[in-house]
Design a protein around this motif. Structure first.
Motif: not given
Length: 373
Positions: A224-225, A227-230, A328, A332, A335
């Protein structure tokens, strides 16, 4: 004359309970007290060479499940009767009544059962609950002292009544803070060593690859992470029966390039210093000494709410989440944890010591159990 204590363990690999015992062993006066060990694996253990170097001995016998209760108790008694022991300290949780009975029959006066878990690995059916009750009863009639790593683990193994009547001694899982001092290595050096790009965000996890440690959940969070930050990578430290399965799942999810499976390591403090966040989504946990090690490194920790609250050292580094929360929500929180500023090292060490988790503040509690303080 040197007093000897016999520890009963499943193995002496780099697990939480085993690491705790070794922390104690390294720091006691071994001219006055020595440790021997009975393990239940024919394989060489991670700590075996060090135990021998420190003056201890290791005896290996098959497990209770392999031998059956009568042969198991018989084999234990052969070892116990062949040597003079001040105490027997048992770390096999619900099976601990059998070694305690063997020690009682062998005439050993101090028989300690130590709870390291807060959950029963079987089901909750009538027969399972009955079996647990029988095991608990055998512990109570064969042991002379009860101790535990947490209140949750104490209530699980010895019962709420025993815990509330102060029959159980809570022994904090002390760590050697000197191992976390003066780690000066440049972060980019360790990233190059692990073939991770500079600027990566590192999720760290240390634990045996087993059902209880829930590494499958870590894979889901990582996917999932990503998808937001490679730039996110996970370092998974440890070994165990489910390691190959986890590796295969990572491959199927397409995230294996963002994971480093590091196996068993002896440089945990060095690695933790470079974790950006420590992830520990256990399904159940007696305590989790590795969480104290993570905080000793100043690393923010995201943990399941099945981990005892006593693991929080009050440094603002710990977040507990329910495993029922969505991926999710977990993502979060991770993050957010990447942005947490690490506290001053001196402040960290003071908090660990004040809460009673420095090895120096726990040794006397162990020695008192053996009548050797």
């Amino acid at each position: 004359m040197v007093k000897r204590v016999l520890h009963i363990v499943s193995t002496m690999d780099r697990g939480g309970a085993e690491t705790l015992i070794m922390n104690i062993y390294r720091n006691i006066d071994r001219k006055k007290i020595q440790f021997n060990f009975i393990t239940h694996t024919p394989m060489k253990c991670d700590f075996e060479d060090e135990i021998i170097a420190l003056g201890g001995r290791i005896f290996k016998i098959p497990s209770l499940g392999q031998l059956g209760p009568f042969s198991y108790v018989r084999d234990l008694m052969k070892i116990m009767s062949a040597h003079s022991y001040e105490a027997v300290h048992i770390h096999t949780d619900f099976q601990g009544g059998f070694p305690a009975l063997a020690a009682k029959l062998s005439g050993i006066k101090i028989r300690i059962c130590h709870s390291h878990s807060n959950s029963w690995p079987r089901g909750n059916q009538f027969m399972d609950r009955t079996a647990l009750k029988i095991f608990q009863t055998l512990i109570k009639i064969s042991s002379t002292r009860f101790c535990s790593c947490s209140s949750e683990a104490a209530e699980f193994l010895f019962g709420k009544r025993s815990f509330e009547s102060s029959k159980v001694k809570i022994l904090n899982n002390g760590i050697d803070l000197t191992q976390f001092e003066n780690i000066q290595e440049n972060r980019n050096e360790i990233l190059r060593e692990l073939d991770i790009p500079v600027g990566a965000k590192i999720i760290g996890h240390v634990g045996r690859f087993s059902t209880s440690k829930n590494q499958t959940f870590i894979l889901k969070v990582l996917k999932k992470l990503l998808e937001k930050d490679k730039r996110v990578f996970a370092l998974l430290v440890g070994d165990g029966p489910l390691k190959q399965q986890i590796e295969e799942e990572a491959l199927k999810l397409g995230i294996v390039d963002h994971i480093r499976f590091l196996g068993v390591r002896s440089d945990i403090p060095r690695l933790m210093r470079h974790f950006d966040v420590f992830l520990f989504p256990s399904l159940f946990e007696g305590f989790g000494i590795v969480t104290i090690e993570a905080q000793s490194s100043g690393t923010p920790c995201i943990m399941s709410d099945m981990v005892p609250r006593s693991t929080d050292m009050g440094l603002g580094l710990v977040t507990y989440l329910s495993l029922d929360e969505s991926i999710d929500v977990w993502g979060n929180k991770l993050l957010d944890a990447f942005k947490v500023e690490r506290p001053n090292k001196q402040l960290v060490f003071e908090a660990i010591s004040k809460n009673g988790f420095s090895i120096k503040s726990t040794i006397n509690d162990w020695l008192e159990l053996y009548g050797a303080s």
